[in-house]
Write a protein that holds these residues in place. Structure first.
Motif, PDB file in Angstrom:
ATOM      1  N   LEU A 191       0.932   8.612  -2.001  1.00 33.00           N
ATOM      2  CA  LEU A 191       0.762   7.410  -2.815  1.00 33.00           C
ATOM      3  C   LEU A 191       0.448   6.227  -1.908  1.00 33.00           C
ATOM      4  O   LEU A 191       1.108   6.021  -0.896  1.00 33.00           O
ATOM      5  CB  LEU A 191       2.037   7.131  -3.615  1.00 33.00           C
ATOM      6  CG  LEU A 191       2.103   5.826  -4.417  1.00 33.00           C
ATOM      7  CD1 LEU A 191       1.060   5.825  -5.527  1.00 33.00           C
ATOM      8  CD2 LEU A 191       3.497   5.614  -4.985  1.00 33.00           C
ATOM      9  N   LEU A 192      -0.554   5.462  -2.282  1.00 30.04           N
ATOM     10  CA  LEU A 192      -0.894   4.225  -1.591  1.00 30.04           C
ATOM     11  C   LEU A 192      -0.599   3.040  -2.499  1.00 30.04           C
ATOM     12  O   LEU A 192      -0.836   3.102  -3.715  1.00 30.04           O
ATOM     13  CB  LEU A 192      -2.368   4.204  -1.192  1.00 30.04           C
ATOM     14  CG  LEU A 192      -2.810   5.191  -0.111  1.00 30.04           C
ATOM     15  CD1 LEU A 192      -4.320   5.260  -0.053  1.00 30.04           C
ATOM     16  CD2 LEU A 192      -2.251   4.810   1.231  1.00 30.04           C
ATOM     17  N   ILE A 193      -0.073   1.989  -1.924  1.00 30.80           N
ATOM     18  CA  ILE A 193       0.149   0.729  -2.628  1.00 30.80           C
ATOM     19  C   ILE A 193      -0.461  -0.382  -1.793  1.00 30.80           C
ATOM     20  O   ILE A 193      -0.243  -0.441  -0.579  1.00 30.80           O
ATOM     21  CB  ILE A 193       1.649   0.457  -2.828  1.00 30.80           C
ATOM     22  CG1 ILE A 193       2.239   1.449  -3.826  1.00 30.80           C
ATOM     23  CG2 ILE A 193       1.884  -0.964  -3.317  1.00 30.80           C
ATOM     24  CD1 ILE A 193       3.725   1.298  -4.005  1.00 30.80           C
ATOM     25  N   LYS A 194      -1.248  -1.254  -2.412  1.00 30.91           N
ATOM     26  CA  LYS A 194      -1.769  -2.412  -1.694  1.00 30.91           C
ATOM     27  C   LYS A 194      -1.405  -3.662  -2.470  1.00 30.91           C
ATOM     28  O   LYS A 194      -1.364  -3.659  -3.700  1.00 30.91           O
ATOM     29  CB  LYS A 194      -3.271  -2.303  -1.454  1.00 30.91           C
ATOM     30  CG  LYS A 194      -4.134  -2.123  -2.687  1.00 30.91           C
ATOM     31  CD  LYS A 194      -5.601  -1.951  -2.294  1.00 30.91           C
ATOM     32  CE  LYS A 194      -6.507  -1.793  -3.509  1.00 30.91           C
ATOM     33  NZ  LYS A 194      -7.935  -1.679  -3.136  1.00 30.91           N
ATOM     34  N   LEU A 195      -1.137  -4.742  -1.724  1.00 39.14           N
ATOM     35  CA  LEU A 195      -0.594  -5.938  -2.340  1.00 39.14           C
ATOM     36  C   LEU A 195      -1.140  -7.177  -1.642  1.00 39.14           C
ATOM     37  O   LEU A 195      -1.102  -7.273  -0.420  1.00 39.14           O
ATOM     38  CB  LEU A 195       0.933  -5.899  -2.255  1.00 39.14           C
ATOM     39  CG  LEU A 195       1.730  -6.993  -2.949  1.00 39.14           C
ATOM     40  CD1 LEU A 195       3.040  -6.416  -3.486  1.00 39.14           C
ATOM     41  CD2 LEU A 195       2.058  -8.125  -1.985  1.00 39.14           C
ATOM     42  N   GLY A 196      -1.682  -8.095  -2.434  1.00 36.37           N
ATOM     43  CA  GLY A 196      -2.140  -9.378  -1.923  1.00 36.37           C
ATOM     44  C   GLY A 196      -1.128 -10.448  -2.251  1.00 36.37           C
ATOM     45  O   GLY A 196      -0.460 -10.396  -3.292  1.00 36.37           O
ATOM     46  N   ILE A 197      -0.973 -11.436  -1.365  1.00 39.79           N
ATOM     47  CA  ILE A 197       0.006 -12.491  -1.574  1.00 39.79           C
ATOM     48  C   ILE A 197      -0.649 -13.859  -1.481  1.00 39.79           C
ATOM     49  O   ILE A 197      -1.722 -14.017  -0.891  1.00 39.79           O
ATOM     50  CB  ILE A 197       1.177 -12.392  -0.578  1.00 39.79           C
ATOM     51  CG1 ILE A 197       0.726 -12.776   0.838  1.00 39.79           C
ATOM     52  CG2 ILE A 197       1.778 -10.996  -0.583  1.00 39.79           C
ATOM     53  CD1 ILE A 197       1.871 -12.840   1.836  1.00 39.79           C
ATOM     54  N   SER A 198       0.022 -14.837  -2.074  1.00 46.89           N
ATOM     55  CA  SER A 198      -0.427 -16.221  -2.002  1.00 46.89           C
ATOM     56  C   SER A 198       0.770 -17.132  -2.190  1.00 46.89           C
ATOM     57  O   SER A 198       1.702 -16.803  -2.937  1.00 46.89           O
ATOM     58  CB  SER A 198      -1.479 -16.515  -3.081  1.00 46.89           C
ATOM     59  OG  SER A 198      -1.786 -17.901  -3.140  1.00 46.89           O
TER      60      SER A 198
END
Length: 222
Positions: A188-195
């Motif tokens: 499983l891959l999870i990608k996450l962008g933040i701001s």
């Protein structure tokens, strides 16, 4: 600064990780370096197998948190890897400037597979919101108080495979989201962008910096 969290409080572990610790609770995306006060450690992601655990192990012996050994841990600039013994999950992390990607190899073949997003982790939660966009997309925010009196954190998260169902826990002062994946999930891959600005910023950062699922390419760029 996507990396593991082994410590909830204490000045010498206020960055989130202390080499003397033997338990990893999860992996968060912001950390302070070289400071004597705690803050950041947003947003905690906890991969799990078997029976789901909603509360951290440091307040409940039946809570989440897995043993690990430094012999099964590796870190180089822009890359981190560790094996979570209790969960039977091998974890790899790498980053872009404002986004990160997790790779989980889930070795417990017959066990249920979960991802817990814990919005309560570490500092005082002032406000939060989580929205399930579709079966592989989550977005949300948390506003918290610690060293910074009103820290804003917005995120946009994708999973490489759809989750079967989701459960929002919003009771007894708890704010968490549990995602369940098929029991036969082995990777499983999870990608996450933040701001720190807004929700659109988090989404745009992820889409511009990590548009696909090539973990090794992100690592090479880092």
């Amino acid at each position: 600064q996507l990396s593991p969290d082994t410590r909830y409080d204490g000045w010498d572990g206020c960055s989130g990780y202390h080499y003397s610790d033997s338990i990893i609770y999860g992996f968060s995306h912001t950390h302070l370096s070289g400071t004597g006060v705690p803050d950041y450690c947003d947003l905690l992601i906890v991969p799990q197998s078997g029976k789901p655990k909603l509360n951290p192990g440091y307040s409940n012996k039946k809570g989440y948190g897995s043993k690990y050994h430094h012999s099964q841990e590796r870190a180089t600039p822009g890359f981190y890897e560790v094996y979570l013994e209790d969960e039977e999950i091998n974890v790899k992390l790498t980053v872009s400037e404002r986004s990160g990607i997790h790779e989980y190899i889930l070795l417990g073949d017959s066990k249920e597979k979960y991802i817990l997003i814990d919005l309560d982790h570490r500092d005082k939660l002032l406000n939060s919101d989580v929205e399930i966009v579709d079966d592989h997309t989550i977005q949300g925010m948390r506003i918290s108080e610690s060293w910074a009196k009103e820290q804003h954190f917005y995120f946009y998260l994708n999973t490489s495979i759809p989750f079967e169902n989701s459960k929002l826990i919003n009771d007894k002062g708890r704010h968490k989201l549990l995602l369940k994946f098929p029991s036969n999930t082995s990777s499983l891959l999870i990608k996450l962008g933040i701001s720190a600005v807004d929700q659109n910023g988090a989404k745009n950062n992820l889409e511009e910096e990590i548009p696909n699922w090539d973990f090794n390419a992100v690592r090479a760029n880092a």
